[in-house]
Design a protein around this motif. Structure first.
Motif, PDB file in Angstrom:
ATOM      1  N   VAL A 301       0.629  -1.388   0.011  1.00 26.52           N
ATOM      2  CA  VAL A 301      -0.105  -0.095   0.040  1.00 26.52           C
ATOM      3  C   VAL A 301       0.886   1.325   0.166  1.00 26.52           C
ATOM      4  CG1 VAL A 301      -1.911   1.266   1.283  1.00 26.52           C
ATOM      5  CG2 VAL A 301      -1.793  -1.465   1.342  1.00 26.52           C
ATOM      6  N   ALA A 306      -2.349   4.591   2.645  1.00 28.99           N
ATOM      7  CA  ALA A 306      -2.432   3.818   4.310  1.00 28.99           C
ATOM      8  C   ALA A 306      -2.740   4.786   5.395  1.00 28.99           C
ATOM      9  CB  ALA A 306      -1.165   3.019   4.376  1.00 28.99           C
ATOM     10  N   VAL A 367      -8.913  -0.892  -0.779  1.00 30.24           N
ATOM     11  CA  VAL A 367      -7.560  -0.547  -1.025  1.00 30.24           C
ATOM     12  C   VAL A 367      -7.126  -1.951  -1.470  1.00 30.24           C
ATOM     13  CG1 VAL A 367      -5.158  -0.013  -0.182  1.00 30.24           C
ATOM     14  CG2 VAL A 367      -7.113   1.085   0.825  1.00 30.24           C
TER      15      VAL A 367
END
Length: 410
Positions: A301, A306, A367
């Motif tokens: 990520v 994040a 995500v």
């Protein structure tokens, strides 16, 4: 929300030590024009620019950099990637040796600056890259020789990696039991850039979406500096002012008219929240950055994304357990007066609203690369992060605790 009555306050009544060697800071439109002059003051004549392919192919960035360096420029290494791979740094170090380079200029985001730092370490090391890879796999760190070349940082994003003595790197493949890349890095006062050039003209060439994606990585440096156990009145002052500027400036990233965004407030805020936080005796980065490292290690990520997802949940969790200097944070973020719980809730709300204004993800389930089945591994990696040495006194930073943060962010 009801919060624990056992909040642990933070106190510096016994004094503090502030050992900080700042680079020369150059700010302004056209500041990059004087890059060659700054390097001349460091007795550097042969400079290699380190950047990614996109930056290397952007004339609006590279033309001013080339002009500013003049005949001190001996080449451009445009091979960095967001993964910050060790083999990329090895290739850059080989280019340095071949061109007899005596200075590096890192141009772009945090990945380019980190690769430039690691390349300078590898170029100065007596051992070959195989030894560095073995050390990275074994301990997560690479030693830093004393004679690394000077570095100039020319950031074009808002990640806030420029005023730092640290650099992350990835060894891929790791050959470990779960076949994931091994992440680690280097840290040494010698890796602080000698010059940092902030030219709004160059930052303005970066797409707004990319800037928004990096913004909370930089913003959270100010947040964490205020609640880190090794805070100082000096970093309080710079972090508070930086957060004030970013609080008002970052939402303008999404302004439809390019003339409506406050790039000066944004860029100056990023400089201020970084000032003094990466020092010879440690750093003020803490819980949120440790979670970001865990998500990067297991899900790949991007750090700004994040932070966007986990920061509100990490702060909510933190405020339930410790004071976290909530009043100072609330003042910096413009939260109205109220009870301690109301001020803590206000801080979390401002961070959440800023994330939403930047159109960043609100849930880990949105995500790419993150699966809930990874949470135990992410929590374990987070709990082992060296940055947790800076967490507030009394805060339980076990893997079990971080699992609760990840579940809340899902």
């Amino acid at each position: 929300m009801a919060r624990s009555a056992q909040r642990v306050p933070m106190d510096q009544s016994e004094g503090f030590r502030f050992d900080y060697a700042a680079p020369t800071l150059c700010y302004g439109r056209g500041a990059v024009d004087d890059l060659g002059t700054e390097l001349a003051g460091l007795d550097c004549d042969r400079t290699l620019v380190v950047c990614g392919r996109t930056v290397g192919d952007t004339p609006a960035v590279m033309d001013p950099v080339r002009a500013g360096l003049g005949d001190r420029l001996v080449g451009v290494f445009a091979g960095t990637t967001p993964e910050k791979r060790l083999d990329t740094a090895v290739a850059c170090a080989e280019r340095m040796r071949a061109a007899d380079v005596d200075a590096l200029v890192g141009v772009g985001g945090g990945s380019s600056l980190d690769v430039a730092k690691v390349a300078s370490v590898l170029a100065a090391a007596e051992e070959g890259p195989e030894v560095a890879a073995e050390r990275l796999a074994a301990s997560g760190a690479i030693g830093v020789p004393a004679d690394v070349v000077p570095l100039a940082a020319v950031p074009t994003t808002l990640a806030g990696a420029d005023l730092s003595t640290l650099a992350g790197i990835t060894l891929d493949p790791a050959g470990g039991p779960d076949d994931r890349p091994e992440t680690g890095g280097v840290g040494d006062p010698a890796l602080m850039p000698d010059v940092a050039v902030y030219d709004p003209h160059l930052v303005a060439t970066t797409p707004r979406g990319v800037l928004a994606g990096s913004a909370l990585n930089g913003f959270d440096k100010g947040i964490e500096t205020l609640y880190a156990r090794n805070w100082t009145p000096i970093t309080d002052a710079t972090a508070v002012r930086g957060l004030e500027l970013l609080r008002d400036g970052l939402p303008t990233l999404r302004a439809p008219d390019s003339n409506d965004w406050d790039l000066d407030a944004i860029l100056q805020g990023i400089v201020l929240v970084q000032y003094g936080i990466s020092r010879a005796d440690g750093t003020t980065l803490s819980v949120i950055h440790a979670l970001g490292h865990g998500l990067r290690a297991h899900g790949g990520v991007q750090q700004g994304v994040a932070h966007a997802v986990v920061a509100p949940h990490a702060l909510d969790w933190l405020f339930e357990r410790v004071d976290g200097r909530r009043d100072l944070l609330a003042d910096a973020l413009g939260v109205p007066a109220g009870s301690p719980d109301e001020r803590a809730d206000g801080v979390v709300s401002v961070v959440r609203e800023l994330r939403d204004e930047l159109s960043l993800p609100a849930h880990l389930r949105d995500v790419e690369g993150v699966e809930r089945s990874q949470f135990d591994a992410i929590a374990e990696t987070t709990a082992q992060d060296y940055l947790l040495a800076n967490a507030p006194e009394g805060l339980d930073t076990s893997a079990e605790e971080f699992r609760t943060v990840l579940d809340a962010a899902w």
